[in-house]
Write a protein that holds these residues in place. Structure first.
Motif, PDB file in Angstrom:
ATOM      1  N   SER A 140       0.803  -1.222   0.000  1.00  0.00           N
ATOM      2  CA  SER A 140       0.000   0.000   0.000  1.00  0.00           C
ATOM      3  C   SER A 140       0.835   1.270   0.000  1.00  0.00           C
ATOM      4  CB  SER A 140      -0.938   0.005   1.209  1.00  0.00           C
ATOM      5  OG  SER A 140      -0.216   0.188   2.419  1.00  0.00           O
TER       6      SER A 140
ATOM      7  N   SER B   9       3.464   2.337  -5.415  1.00  0.00           N
ATOM      8  CA  SER B   9       2.462   2.342  -6.485  1.00  0.00           C
ATOM      9  C   SER B   9       2.153   0.913  -6.919  1.00  0.00           C
ATOM     10  CB  SER B   9       2.980   3.142  -7.683  1.00  0.00           C
ATOM     11  OG  SER B   9       4.062   2.448  -8.302  1.00  0.00           O
ATOM     12  N   PRO B  10       0.937   0.670  -7.447  1.00  0.00           N
ATOM     13  CA  PRO B  10       0.609  -0.665  -7.978  1.00  0.00           C
ATOM     14  C   PRO B  10       1.604  -1.129  -9.041  1.00  0.00           C
ATOM     15  CG  PRO B  10      -1.376   0.657  -7.783  1.00  0.00           C
ATOM     16  CD  PRO B  10      -0.217   1.582  -7.499  1.00  0.00           C
ATOM     17  N   GLU B  11       2.142  -0.185  -9.814  1.00  0.00           N
ATOM     18  CA  GLU B  11       3.133  -0.538 -10.833  1.00  0.00           C
ATOM     19  C   GLU B  11       4.405  -1.071 -10.182  1.00  0.00           C
ATOM     20  OE1 GLU B  11       5.344   1.486 -14.733  1.00  0.00           O
ATOM     21  OE2 GLU B  11       4.117   2.692 -13.386  1.00  0.00           O
TER      22      GLU B  11
ATOM     23  N   LYS C  50      -3.497 -12.231 -13.810  1.00  0.00           N
ATOM     24  CA  LYS C  50      -4.187 -11.178 -13.063  1.00  0.00           C
ATOM     25  C   LYS C  50      -4.355 -11.513 -11.592  1.00  0.00           C
ATOM     26  CE  LYS C  50      -6.765  -8.615 -16.550  1.00  0.00           C
ATOM     27  NZ  LYS C  50      -8.098  -8.099 -16.971  1.00  0.00           N
TER      28      LYS C  50
ATOM     29  N   TRP D 217      -1.651 -10.007  -9.501  1.00  0.00           N
ATOM     30  CA  TRP D 217      -1.472  -8.563  -9.450  1.00  0.00           C
ATOM     31  C   TRP D 217      -1.983  -8.059  -8.110  1.00  0.00           C
ATOM     32  CZ3 TRP D 217      -3.614  -6.847 -14.915  1.00  0.00           C
ATOM     33  CH2 TRP D 217      -2.878  -7.516 -15.905  1.00  0.00           C
TER      34      TRP D 217
ATOM     35  N   TYR E 146      -4.209  -6.069  -5.834  1.00  0.00           N
ATOM     36  CA  TYR E 146      -5.515  -5.418  -5.912  1.00  0.00           C
ATOM     37  C   TYR E 146      -5.604  -4.353  -4.824  1.00  0.00           C
ATOM     38  CZ  TYR E 146      -7.047  -8.799  -9.326  1.00  0.00           C
ATOM     39  OH  TYR E 146      -7.173  -9.540 -10.472  1.00  0.00           O
TER      40      TYR E 146
ATOM     41  N   GLU F 152      -6.138   0.131  -4.682  1.00  0.00           N
ATOM     42  CA  GLU F 152      -7.176   1.008  -5.235  1.00  0.00           C
ATOM     43  C   GLU F 152      -7.302   0.792  -6.748  1.00  0.00           C
ATOM     44  OE1 GLU F 152      -6.297   4.988  -4.195  1.00  0.00           O
ATOM     45  OE2 GLU F 152      -6.494   4.666  -2.040  1.00  0.00           O
ATOM     46  N   LYS F 153      -6.162   0.468  -7.352  1.00  0.00           N
ATOM     47  CA  LYS F 153      -6.169   0.215  -8.776  1.00  0.00           C
ATOM     48  C   LYS F 153      -5.077  -0.812  -9.069  1.00  0.00           C
ATOM     49  CE  LYS F 153      -5.551   2.452 -13.291  1.00  0.00           C
ATOM     50  NZ  LYS F 153      -5.207   3.713 -13.988  1.00  0.00           N
ATOM     51  N   SER F 154      -5.471  -1.941  -9.635  1.00  0.00           N
ATOM     52  CA  SER F 154      -4.473  -2.973  -9.924  1.00  0.00           C
ATOM     53  C   SER F 154      -3.683  -2.588 -11.168  1.00  0.00           C
ATOM     54  CB  SER F 154      -5.162  -4.328 -10.121  1.00  0.00           C
ATOM     55  OG  SER F 154      -6.032  -4.276 -11.241  1.00  0.00           O
ATOM     56  N   TRP F 155      -2.505  -3.160 -11.267  1.00  0.00           N
ATOM     57  CA  TRP F 155      -1.638  -2.860 -12.406  1.00  0.00           C
ATOM     58  C   TRP F 155      -0.864  -4.119 -12.730  1.00  0.00           C
ATOM     59  CZ3 TRP F 155       3.121  -2.932 -14.525  1.00  0.00           C
ATOM     60  CH2 TRP F 155       3.410  -2.040 -15.566  1.00  0.00           C
TER      61      TRP F 155
END
Length: 731
Positions: free
Chosen positions: A477, A480-482, A565, A568, A570, A572-575
């Protein structure tokens, strides 16, 4: 070893309650007994002393009625001296030489009425002299202490003690540190002083009268802060960044701000929140969180106990909240982020001993070198080769915040936990950067701690018991998701590498393995998914006792699962993206490289056209020696990369640049590196044009010839980087 401990700092403006700091001396004693045994301290019994202002600082202990400065109490001198003697004993036990032990004291100790008595007592107990810092030197060393806490930093800085706050700006990059030529601006708004001031403003007044007096004082504070901002001569680059990013980054040090940081940390770890790292240095709070003073004030009052926040610090929270509100209003463009620092005079004193070449090194990489496997550099190159270069349109690229120092640290420590059981390896690796072997490493951001921890956890196949999944998600958290996706992908690549080389050493008698990677837009069953392809080239040999090809085939699915997927993050926004892994024996891949090069060179810088013509002609030669093929491919990649980077340097630093010495030196260095790159390609072409017998003789007579040329090219590349860094600092 440097000691600037709490006891030595007793009379600094940050130490305002003798009884809190030396509770052992008065513990469980009644007020009457305290008055009898320590008459000079009886007036301190019921709280902090009413400090008097002296210029823009509040320093020393003063009598509450007369305002006269009083001497350091004898019993405190005894406690300080005996404590330092015990410190020296500890140093002797762990093998620290006496000439490496330094006692330093700040201005408050120097101006104490009986300072000489304190220094003599310390010398008598320890045989070591105390170094007294001048006011200006203390400020410089304090700035270095803040800089020691981060690899790079650009923004405003503020140091909040008990008596005053100092404000300035700082730019620290690659070991070079710049700050305002005006020094720092100091105001008597320290945590203890401001607490006393706010109390005085309300004494003997009605509620409305007190409110009016406080409002006038607040307006004066805002005016003073704005005046300081205008006179600090903040560089245009910092202002432009603040305009673009929505505010300044602010680096906060000193006990007053650290207390505020620990309160924020407490809130982020309670009431259903699970912030994963409890280290104050590198902790970052956004604008809304940092300036939510009402919530923090309530937490300070309501909590029974707060980690690393004393009752004295808690009592100062309203004053610090008052200060932060005024500061936030005064700074044009506002505060985007607040970064909390552990570094102070002690850390700055040590940091000053280091040359710029050492300062610029990444602490995370340096701290992990003792764990590095035998073939660390080769393993690191394999990991880096699993990351594609930026796409020609710039859409696809490796995250810039994911620095290569994290990848180097990963290469250093990815074997450390391999001897642990499957039940514990992933969990222990996950905690290693926050409470484990790397937790005490100074100068590491919480984001880098998270990236490395997630890479290590994935390297051990990512298996976690249910209890630890929550901690992993908390680490995810704060980046970043990336970055989360890249961490688990590279961790899986590390797992594959450790399957090939279980001992961390690449044996030249075994088949050569090369990694390369590229972006793709036609992956998946329907050939319409974006992602990357990891290509693994395996040297073809008659005998392979290590069964490298089988090891690869059995484990590449682990890397490919990074593209599923379900793996990845999960948040706020998955990447994420698809991943394909292709394994080919050497010889089968030559045609593919040639065809790809013909396409890629059309989009490459003009300088790459000539080198590629040389490279392509070389690759027509039949090649069967794996080591020599590895050298050629490495030469090709490095040469084209460096020539392309040179074009960028020319565009950024030489176009329209003044004809000064720095520009001429950079131009000369670029010409030299272009010559070196082309000469190395020419020599490589000649080498591979020879017969097999001559190539073997060449490798015997001149071992490391090509790699030596690569090292020379890397050295010249570093020269260009240093010159560009200096050019950047002068702009």
């Amino acid at each position: 070893m440097v000691l600037r401990g709490e006891l030595l700092d007793t009379f600094d403006y940050d130490m305002v309650d003798i009884f809190n700091e030396f509770e052992d001396a008065v513990h469980h004693k009644s007020p009457a007994k305290v008055a009898t045994e320590f008459p000079s301290l009886e007036w301190l019994r019921n709280g902090n002393p009413p400090w008097m202002g002296h210029g823009d600082k509040l320093i020393g202990i003063f009598h509450p009625k007369t305002g006269q400065q009083i001497p350091i109490p004898d019993h405190v001198i005894t406690i300080v001296s005996e404590t330092l003697r015990q410190f020296v004993v500890i140093c002797d036990d762990i093998g620290v030489h006496r000439d490496q032990i330094h006692f330093i004291a700040t201005e408050a100790t120097r101006i104490a009425k009986n300072s000489a008595q304190l220094l003599q007592a310390i010398k008598a107990e320890t045989t070591i002299d105390v170094e007294l810092l001048e006011k200006e030197e203390e400020g410089q060393i304090g700035t270095l202490g803040i800089a020691s806490g981060f690899m790079a930093m650009k923004g405003l800085v503020a140091d909040l003690g008990g008596g005053s706050i100092q404000i300035s700006w700082i730019v620290s990059q690659r070991g070079y540190i710049r700050t305002s030529t005006q020094g720092s601006f100091s105001f008597p708004y320290g945590a203890a002083a401001l607490t006393k001031k706010l109390e005085d403003l309300q004494k003997g007044k009605s509620k409305d009268g007190a409110k009016y007096s406080i409002q006038l004082f607040r307006e004066r504070m805002v005016t003073n802060f704005r005046d300081a901002y205008s006179r600090l001569e903040i560089p245009d680059t910092l202002v432009e960044e603040a305009e673009r990013d929505g505010g300044f980054r602010m680096y906060l040090s000193g006990g007053g701000f650290r207390g505020w940081g620990y309160l924020l940390l407490n809130l982020s770890q309670s009431h259903g929140n699970h912030y994963p790292i409890s280290i104050i240095n590198g902790y970052t709070a956004g604008r809304d969180q940092f300036e939510d003073t009402k919530t923090i004030e309530y937490a300070a009052k309501a909590a029974h106990e707060i980690f690393r926040v004393s009752d004295r610090r808690r009592s100062q929270v309203p004053a610090v909240a008052f200060l932060i509100n005024a500061l936030a209003e005064a700074i044009p463009l506002g505060i985007k982020e607040a970064h909390f620092c552990q570094g102070g005079v002690r850390e700055g004193y040590l940091f000053r001993q280091l040359s710029s070449s050492i300062r610029k090194q990444a602490p995370l990489e340096v701290a992990t070198r003792n764990f590095a496997p035998g073939s660390m550099r080769r393993l690191q190159e394999l990991i880096e080769s699993a990351i594609p270069n930026p796409s020609t349109d710039g859409i696809r690229r490796f995250p810039p915040d994911f620095g290569d120092h994290v990848i180097k640290a990963f290469a250093n420590v990815m074997y450390v936990h391999m001897f642990m059981s499957k039940e514990t390896a992933s969990t222990t690796a996950l905690y290693s950067t926050s409470t484990g072997i790397l937790s005490s490493t100074h100068g590491v951001s919480h984001q880098d701690r998270s990236r490395l921890a997630l890479m290590l956890q994935a390297r051990y196949r990512g298996e976690l018991p249910p209890r630890e999944v929550e901690f992993r998600d908390a680490l995810r958290s704060i980046i970043s998701p990336e970055d989360v996706w890249w961490a688990q992908y590279l961790g899986r690549v590390g797992f594959l590498i450790t399957c090939l080389y279980p001992g961390g050493k690449i044996d030249t008698s075994k088949p050569v393995v090369l990694f390369s990677s590229e972006w793709s837009w036609n992956l998946g069953k329907k050939k319409n998914k974006e992602g990357l392809i990891l290509r693994i080239t395996l040297q073809k040999v008659q005998e392979d006792p290590a069964r490298f090809e089988r090891v690869l085939r059995n484990n590449i699915k682990k890397v490919m699962k990074a593209g599923k997927k379900k793996n990845w993050a999960y948040l706020e926004k998955s990447w994420g993206m698809k991943v394909d892994v292709k394994v080919a024996e050497e010889g089968k891949i030559i045609d593919w490289v040639g065809n790809s090069g013909d396409i890629a060179v059309q989009f490459a810088p003009p300088q790459a056209a000539i080198p590629w013509a040389v490279i392509k002609s070389v690759m027509q030669v039949p090649v069967i020696e794996g080591e020599q093929m590895a050298a050629l491919l490495a030469t090709t990649e490095k040469a084209v990369s460096i020539i392309s980077r040179g074009q960028v340097y020319e565009s950024v630093y030489l176009k329209n640049a003044p004809a000064d010495t720095l520009s001429k030196n950079l131009e000369s260095a670029l010409i030299t590196i272009y010559k070196t790159a082309l000469a190395l390609l020419y020599e490589s072409g000649n080498l591979f044009a020879e017969t097999t017998t001559k190539r073997v003789l060449q490798s015997l007579l001149k071992p490391g010839h090509v790699s030596g040329g690569l090292e020379g090219m890397a050295s010249r590349k570093m020269t260009c980087c240093v010159l560009c860094s200096r050019a950047n600092l002068t702009q």
